[in-house]
Design a protein around this motif. Structure first.
Motif, PDB file in Angstrom:
ATOM      1  N   ARG A 165      11.545  42.063  -2.798  1.00 52.24           N
ATOM      2  CA  ARG A 165      11.328  43.117  -1.805  1.00 52.24           C
ATOM      3  C   ARG A 165      11.584  42.503  -0.439  1.00 52.24           C
ATOM      4  O   ARG A 165      11.097  41.416  -0.160  1.00 52.24           O
ATOM      5  N   GLU A 166      12.359  43.192   0.357  1.00 50.59           N
ATOM      6  CA  GLU A 166      12.633  42.660   1.704  1.00 50.59           C
ATOM      7  C   GLU A 166      11.333  42.643   2.500  1.00 50.59           C
ATOM      8  O   GLU A 166      10.472  43.511   2.343  1.00 50.59           O
ATOM      9  N   PRO A 167      11.177  41.657   3.371  1.00 47.21           N
ATOM     10  CA  PRO A 167       9.995  41.635   4.234  1.00 47.21           C
ATOM     11  C   PRO A 167       9.964  42.879   5.129  1.00 47.21           C
ATOM     12  O   PRO A 167      10.993  43.517   5.349  1.00 47.21           O
ATOM     13  N   ILE A 168       8.800  43.182   5.667  1.00 47.12           N
ATOM     14  CA  ILE A 168       8.679  44.360   6.527  1.00 47.12           C
ATOM     15  C   ILE A 168       9.568  44.200   7.758  1.00 47.12           C
ATOM     16  O   ILE A 168      10.295  45.098   8.137  1.00 47.12           O
ATOM     17  N   TYR A 169       9.509  43.020   8.347  1.00 50.14           N
ATOM     18  CA  TYR A 169      10.421  42.711   9.456  1.00 50.14           C
ATOM     19  C   TYR A 169      11.497  41.793   8.897  1.00 50.14           C
ATOM     20  O   TYR A 169      11.260  40.599   8.707  1.00 50.14           O
ATOM     21  N   THR A 170      12.622  42.358   8.569  1.00 49.35           N
ATOM     22  CA  THR A 170      13.640  41.572   7.866  1.00 49.35           C
ATOM     23  C   THR A 170      14.863  41.314   8.731  1.00 49.35           C
ATOM     24  O   THR A 170      15.226  42.119   9.589  1.00 49.35           O
ATOM     25  N   ILE A 171      15.475  40.197   8.449  1.00 45.47           N
ATOM     26  CA  ILE A 171      16.702  39.826   9.138  1.00 45.47           C
ATOM     27  C   ILE A 171      17.895  40.538   8.504  1.00 45.47           C
ATOM     28  O   ILE A 171      18.992  40.533   9.044  1.00 45.47           O
ATOM     29  N   ARG A 172      17.655  41.149   7.325  1.00 48.13           N
ATOM     30  CA  ARG A 172      18.726  41.849   6.600  1.00 48.13           C
ATOM     31  C   ARG A 172      18.352  43.313   6.409  1.00 48.13           C
ATOM     32  O   ARG A 172      18.060  43.756   5.289  1.00 48.13           O
ATOM     33  N   PRO A 173      18.367  44.116   7.479  1.00 48.46           N
ATOM     34  CA  PRO A 173      17.983  45.529   7.332  1.00 48.46           C
ATOM     35  C   PRO A 173      18.866  46.253   6.332  1.00 48.46           C
ATOM     36  O   PRO A 173      18.447  47.244   5.722  1.00 48.46           O
ATOM     37  N   ASP A 174      20.093  45.746   6.109  1.00 45.52           N
ATOM     38  CA  ASP A 174      20.997  46.396   5.160  1.00 45.52           C
ATOM     39  C   ASP A 174      20.468  46.353   3.732  1.00 45.52           C
ATOM     40  O   ASP A 174      20.909  47.125   2.879  1.00 45.52           O
ATOM     41  N   LEU A 175      19.541  45.441   3.461  1.00 45.86           N
ATOM     42  CA  LEU A 175      19.025  45.316   2.094  1.00 45.86           C
ATOM     43  C   LEU A 175      17.784  46.159   1.866  1.00 45.86           C
ATOM     44  O   LEU A 175      17.295  46.257   0.740  1.00 45.86           O
ATOM     45  N   VAL A 176      17.261  46.760   2.936  1.00 44.44           N
ATOM     46  CA  VAL A 176      15.978  47.453   2.806  1.00 44.44           C
ATOM     47  C   VAL A 176      16.088  48.666   1.886  1.00 44.44           C
ATOM     48  O   VAL A 176      15.193  48.931   1.076  1.00 44.44           O
ATOM     49  N   ALA A 177      17.210  49.372   1.970  1.00 47.99           N
ATOM     50  CA  ALA A 177      17.359  50.559   1.130  1.00 47.99           C
ATOM     51  C   ALA A 177      17.264  50.186  -0.345  1.00 47.99           C
ATOM     52  O   ALA A 177      16.645  50.882  -1.146  1.00 47.99           O
ATOM     53  N   LYS A 178      17.859  49.071  -0.719  1.00 49.22           N
ATOM     54  CA  LYS A 178      17.858  48.651  -2.122  1.00 49.22           C
ATOM     55  C   LYS A 178      16.547  47.952  -2.510  1.00 49.22           C
ATOM     56  O   LYS A 178      16.088  48.082  -3.647  1.00 49.22           O
ATOM     57  N   TYR A 179      16.000  47.164  -1.566  1.00 51.94           N
ATOM     58  CA  TYR A 179      14.793  46.393  -1.887  1.00 51.94           C
ATOM     59  C   TYR A 179      13.666  46.727  -0.920  1.00 51.94           C
ATOM     60  O   TYR A 179      13.233  45.863  -0.153  1.00 51.94           O
ATOM     61  N   PRO A 180      13.179  47.979  -0.926  1.00 49.18           N
ATOM     62  CA  PRO A 180      12.136  48.324   0.051  1.00 49.18           C
ATOM     63  C   PRO A 180      10.804  47.677  -0.331  1.00 49.18           C
ATOM     64  O   PRO A 180      10.622  47.261  -1.481  1.00 49.18           O
ATOM     65  N   THR A 181       9.905  47.617   0.613  1.00 44.41           N
ATOM     66  CA  THR A 181       8.561  47.141   0.300  1.00 44.41           C
ATOM     67  C   THR A 181       7.839  48.267  -0.446  1.00 44.41           C
ATOM     68  O   THR A 181       8.376  49.363  -0.630  1.00 44.41           O
ATOM     69  N   LEU A 182       6.609  48.000  -0.903  1.00 48.39           N
ATOM     70  CA  LEU A 182       5.886  48.996  -1.690  1.00 48.39           C
ATOM     71  C   LEU A 182       5.573  50.219  -0.831  1.00 48.39           C
ATOM     72  O   LEU A 182       5.426  50.108   0.387  1.00 48.39           O
ATOM     73  N   LEU A 195       5.597  50.339   4.321  1.00 44.14           N
ATOM     74  CA  LEU A 195       6.916  50.963   4.233  1.00 44.14           C
ATOM     75  C   LEU A 195       7.267  51.684   5.538  1.00 44.14           C
ATOM     76  O   LEU A 195       8.405  51.607   6.011  1.00 44.14           O
ATOM     77  N   THR A 196       6.284  52.348   6.117  1.00 44.60           N
ATOM     78  CA  THR A 196       6.510  53.033   7.395  1.00 44.60           C
ATOM     79  C   THR A 196       6.949  52.030   8.452  1.00 44.60           C
ATOM     80  O   THR A 196       7.906  52.253   9.206  1.00 44.60           O
ATOM     81  N   HIS A 197       6.254  50.894   8.499  1.00 47.44           N
ATOM     82  CA  HIS A 197       6.602  49.863   9.472  1.00 47.44           C
ATOM     83  C   HIS A 197       7.991  49.297   9.201  1.00 47.44           C
ATOM     84  O   HIS A 197       8.755  49.034  10.115  1.00 47.44           O
ATOM     85  N   GLN A 198       8.288  49.113   7.920  1.00 49.56           N
ATOM     86  CA  GLN A 198       9.584  48.539   7.569  1.00 49.56           C
ATOM     87  C   GLN A 198      10.717  49.471   8.018  1.00 49.56           C
ATOM     88  O   GLN A 198      11.679  49.035   8.646  1.00 49.56           O
ATOM     89  N   LYS A 199      10.540  50.781   7.722  1.00 50.84           N
ATOM     90  CA  LYS A 199      11.567  51.753   8.101  1.00 50.84           C
ATOM     91  C   LYS A 199      11.734  51.785   9.604  1.00 50.84           C
ATOM     92  O   LYS A 199      12.860  51.809  10.133  1.00 50.84           O
TER      93      LYS A 199
END
Lengths: 347, 198, 332
Positions: A165-182, A195-199
């Motif tokens: 799962r990508e970290p909430i603050y990630t260096i790879r925002p492109d991966l968030v759609a595929k590997y979102p946090t819970l 998830l709200t914070h990550q988005k």
């Protein structure tokens, strides 16, 4: 230290002297009451030793079966065990079934029955204040906590088998759609809105302004928040400044000198910490590390005067959690201190 | 008597600084004086190694040669001790020492840097009988109690070895043979004009 | 139990897969985790020292092995004494030879009995402050360098250590008086020590030292100018290195400190040797010379012979006074 010479350097047990039979340092767990004189457990789950000699089994922690499958040990028991198969955690009731309850002393039995009240059979080894269940188990060569299999599927966790799962603050925002946090959820009494914070972080493009991954961890000199260890002059001398490890490439791009002061800027609420730069290849390009043992400076301001008189540690420094960000483990509610983003500037 | 030495097996040293802490605690070494220190070479790069370094108690010690007041002496065990009664704090020994061992209470104060302080191999000082006066001046005299230096005793990975030079060289050799590699007995060539043949 | 077996089989397959994945690496020679490890020998060969990172703020602690300490020791304990012996005894031999050849340089025309002022009170205070502090520094410095060989056997360890510590303190403090003196002398006398064409004549006849001539000269002749600039440059060198030693590691690392120590010692003995010559010519070696820094007044005939140009100028400005003590009514 007095009996140090008595301990064998391979088995770590004392051959003679007052500590005879003990493992060096009486390592946890040291079963039963002091009278039992358990030697300590040098290696956990070592079935090659008798439980009285520091041997043990794998704890039956997650019930006895799941989906019709036994969770108890199969073909495995500790040396000298009277039960040559898996077995559950011991209770007064289990002792009775095995007929071992007769080995309890009157005092032990009385204590167990007092604890159990109307249902004494349900009193387990962990709440038996007399220590009788543990003692009787040791006598029979079994572990009071049972003998089970290790599990690789932690079915009671949100991810029974860890997934990326990508970290909430990630260096790879492109991966968030595929590997979102819970998904956001209420845990204990609190809302965990990871998830709200990550988005939101992705939508705001935070990774552009905070291009360095920040992680935190420990130093060998200090423990925990460091208030006690930073008050120990032998240890404090070895790490006198809060610092951030930064890769030479990142340092060069920012005009940061080894040993020079820098501001580490966090992505939330304009947070910042003034620390010394440790320019090193210990961290890769684009990664920074800060130890979490410091406190006593807040965003560049010395707080020494705010300590109760005589309570200020020898060494003070910025707390890394000034710049770490939102995020809570769904099981433990431990905060996210391991991955966030930051920017670093020479101060 | 045996010739005692230090040997740091850099392939085992994990830079935990326990030797430094143990030394400080055993001898009540003041802040800023580092009888022993751990230096990390090639920090952060592949092949990084850490070496715990203190006075190596050199054969034909350079500090003793340059001392203007002849305050150094080598014991029968090969331990280089210095007399704080004689030392005038001139600093020459630091310039001559290949290992940066000598320490001074005040480093930048002109006029007086104070008496030099360094690792005694836990053997106290040359002047006094073991006791309170010796402890205050030189630290603990573990050798007099039949014990080896605390740094090596405390070493969690047994990277730092102290004792009879031939025996610790043998231990190191056996380790290297068994595990198949070793980055060398750091400082031995410089201190003892010999190294552990591998 | 069937499920259990299935799971076990699955795990076995996983383990086998993992083993397969690892095979390429482990099939080669046993893994050597130190394949790229730094080796002491290689570092010493490449850099002649081993340095690394320490967590304590003492940066010099990062130098683990610096074998040049051995070279410093060789220079300090073997080369230095020879430099000192050659410089000091060589100079004494030269002075003795010159004395035997030339004897005391007398005022050829005899004393006139009349004197003119050469150095004022402040000049002389500065000169003697510098002179006394220099000799103090020389004595205490030579003690640090050679006391162990020369005095320690006579005094015993403890007495010598006490004296050496005192000498070191004296050396460290008196140094500031000396440095102040050097600066003051430079400011006071630099304008009269700039090279002039007239000095060429002095150089050509080598000051008449061997020929009994008296080449013309302004306030300072070329010999004095040579001494002045020697003192300024040697003084600057010894002050700079001395300050480095007083404030160790402020401006230099370990190698810098080693060089500072060695240069300080070499300059010190060369300086001392030069001053021996200065002392000789200012006292025993030349009649009438000492008065310049003694009373501050020199005999008119001495002035005319040694500093003809200056004497002419001065005689226009000041009236010579008799050399008796009585006149000593303040000259200024």
């Amino acid at each position: 230290m007095a009996n140090q010479g008595a301990f064998d350097i391979v088995t770590l047990r004392a051959a003679d002297g007052p500590a005879k039979g003990d493992y060096y340092g009486l390592p946890w767990p040291c079963w039963g009451t002091p009278e039992i004189k358990h030697p300590g457990t040098h290696t956990l789950y070592n079935t090659n030793l008798h439980v009285k000699d520091g041997g043990g089994t794998f704890r039956a922690r997650f019930g006895v079966d799941r989906e019709g499958e036994s969770l108890l040990a199969y073909n495995s028991w500790s040396k000298g065990s009277e039960i040559t198969s898996g077995y559950p955690e011991f209770t007064y009731g289990v002792l009775k079934q095995l007929g071992w309850d007769k080995d309890l002393t009157g005092k032990e039995r009385a204590t167990i029955e007092k604890i159990g009240g109307a249902a004494p059979d349900g009193v387990g080894w962990a709440v038996d204040l007399s220590g009788g269940i543990i003692r009787v188990c040791l006598e029979h060569g079994v572990m009071a906590y049972g003998n089970a299999k290790a599990r690789a599927i932690a079915w009671n966790l949100p991810d029974p088998v860890p997934v990326h799962r990508e970290p909430i603050y990630t260096i790879r925002p492109d991966l968030v759609a595929k590997y979102p946090t819970l998904p956001d959820a209420r845990q204990f009494r609190m809302l965990n809105a990871g998830l709200t914070h990550q988005k939101s972080a992705v939508d705001r493009g935070l990774a552009k302004d905070f291009p360095i991954v920040l992680t935190s961890g420990r130093l060998v000199e200090y423990e925990g928040g460091g208030e006690e260890t930073r008050s120990n002059r032998w240890l404090a001398e070895l790490q006198q400044d809060m610092f951030v490890e930064i890769n030479p490439a990142d340092a060069a791009a920012r005009g940061v000198q080894d040993g020079g002061w820098v501001w580490v800027l966090g992505p939330e609420d304009g947070s910042k910490a003034r620390v010394k730069a440790l320019v090193t290849e210990r961290v890769g390009k684009g990664v920074a590390f800060m130890p979490f043992h410091f406190a006593g400076y807040f965003q560049g301001v010395d707080q020494r005067g705010n300590y109760p008189k005589g309570a200020d540690p020898i060494v003070l420094g910025e707390s890394v959690n000034t710049v770490t960000t939102y995020g809570y483990d769904p099981v433990t509610n431990m905060h996210e201190g391991k991955v966030t983003l930051c920017q670093i500037r020479a101060a | 008597m045996a010739r005692v030495k230090f040997l740091c097996d850099a392939d085992r040293c994990i830079e935990c600084n326990a030797c430094v802490t143990a030394c400080k605690n055993e001898h009540e070494v003041p802040w800023g004086i580092n009888r022993r220190r751990v230096v990390t070479i090639n920090d952060g790069k592949p092949g990084e190694r850490s070496v715990s370094m203190a006075c190596m108690h050199c054969t034909d010690a350079p500090c003793a040669a340059v001392c203007p007041v002849n305050c150094f002496q080598t014991t029968a065990d090969g331990i280089v001790l210095h007399s704080k009664e004689l030392c005038i704090g001139c600093g020459y020994c630091f310039y001559a020492c290949p290992f940066g061992a000598p320490q001074y209470p005040k480093v930048t104060n002109f006029g007086s840097r104070g008496k030099m302080d360094k690792c005694t191999y836990c053997a106290g000082g040359p002047d006094d009988k073991p006791g309170k006066a010796e402890y205050e001046r030189y630290g603990a005299n573990r050798l007099a109690e039949g014990k080896l230096p605390i740094c090596a005793e405390m070493c969690s990975t047994k990277a730092l070895l102290a004792g009879d030079g031939e025996i610790i060289a043998q231990i190191y050799k056996e380790r290297v043979l068994k595990r198949g590699y070793g980055s060398g007995a750091w400082g031995w060539q410089t201190a003892y004009r010999e190294t552990v043949a591998l | 139990m069937k499920t259990a077996n299935r799971i076990r089989a699955a795990f076995a397959a996983l383990a086998f897969g993992a083993a397969l994945a690892l095979t390429p690496a482990s099939a080669q020679a046993p893994v050597n985790p130190t394949a790229s490890a730094v080796k002491e020998e290689q570092l010493l060969k490449e850099l002649d020292r081993v340095t690394g990172r320490v967590s304590i703020p003492d940066r010099k602690a990062g130098v683990v092995i610096q074998p040049e300490g051995r070279e410093f020791r060789a220079l300090q304990t073997r080369a230095m004494p020879w430099v000192a012996i050659v410089a000091i005894f060589g100079m004494l031999a030269l002075i003795a030879a010159f004395y035997l050849y030339r004897g005391r340089i007398m005022i050829d025309s005899g004393k006139s009995g009349m004197t003119i002022k050469r150095f004022g009170g402040f000049d002389r205070v500065v000169h003697w402050t510098t002179a006394v502090s220099f000799l103090t520094l020389a004595a205490t410095g030579l003690n640090t360098a050679f006391g162990r060989s020369l005095l320690l056997p006579l005094m015993g360890e403890h007495a010598f250590a006490a004296w050496a510590e005192f000498a070191k303190m004296v050396h460290n403090y008196v140094a500031f008086a000396f440095m102040a003196g050097i600066v003051a002398m430079f400011v006071m006398w630099v304008k009269d020590n700039i090279f002039q064409m007239i000095d060429m004549e002095w150089i050509r006849s080598f000051g008449g030292l061997f020929s009994h001539q008296h080449p013309p000269s302004s306030r300072f002749n070329f010999g004095e100018k040579w001494m002045f600039w020697s003192i300024i440059f040697l003084g600057a060198a010894i002050s700079a290195t001395g300050l480095m030693l007083l404030f160790p590691f402020q401006w230099a690392g370990i190698q810098g400190m080693q060089w500072a120590t060695l240069i300080h010692g070499v300059v010190g003995v060369v300086f001392f040797a030069a001053i021996l010559a200065h002392i000789y010519i200012g006292t025993l070696g030349m009649e009438g010379a000492f008065d310049a820094m003694g009373s501050g007044r020199v005999d008119v005939n001495w002035a005319k012979e040694h500093h003809s140009v200056w004497a002419e100028e001065e005689l226009r400005k000041q009236t010579p006074q008799p050399a008796d003590g009585r006149l000593a009514a303040p000259a200024e």
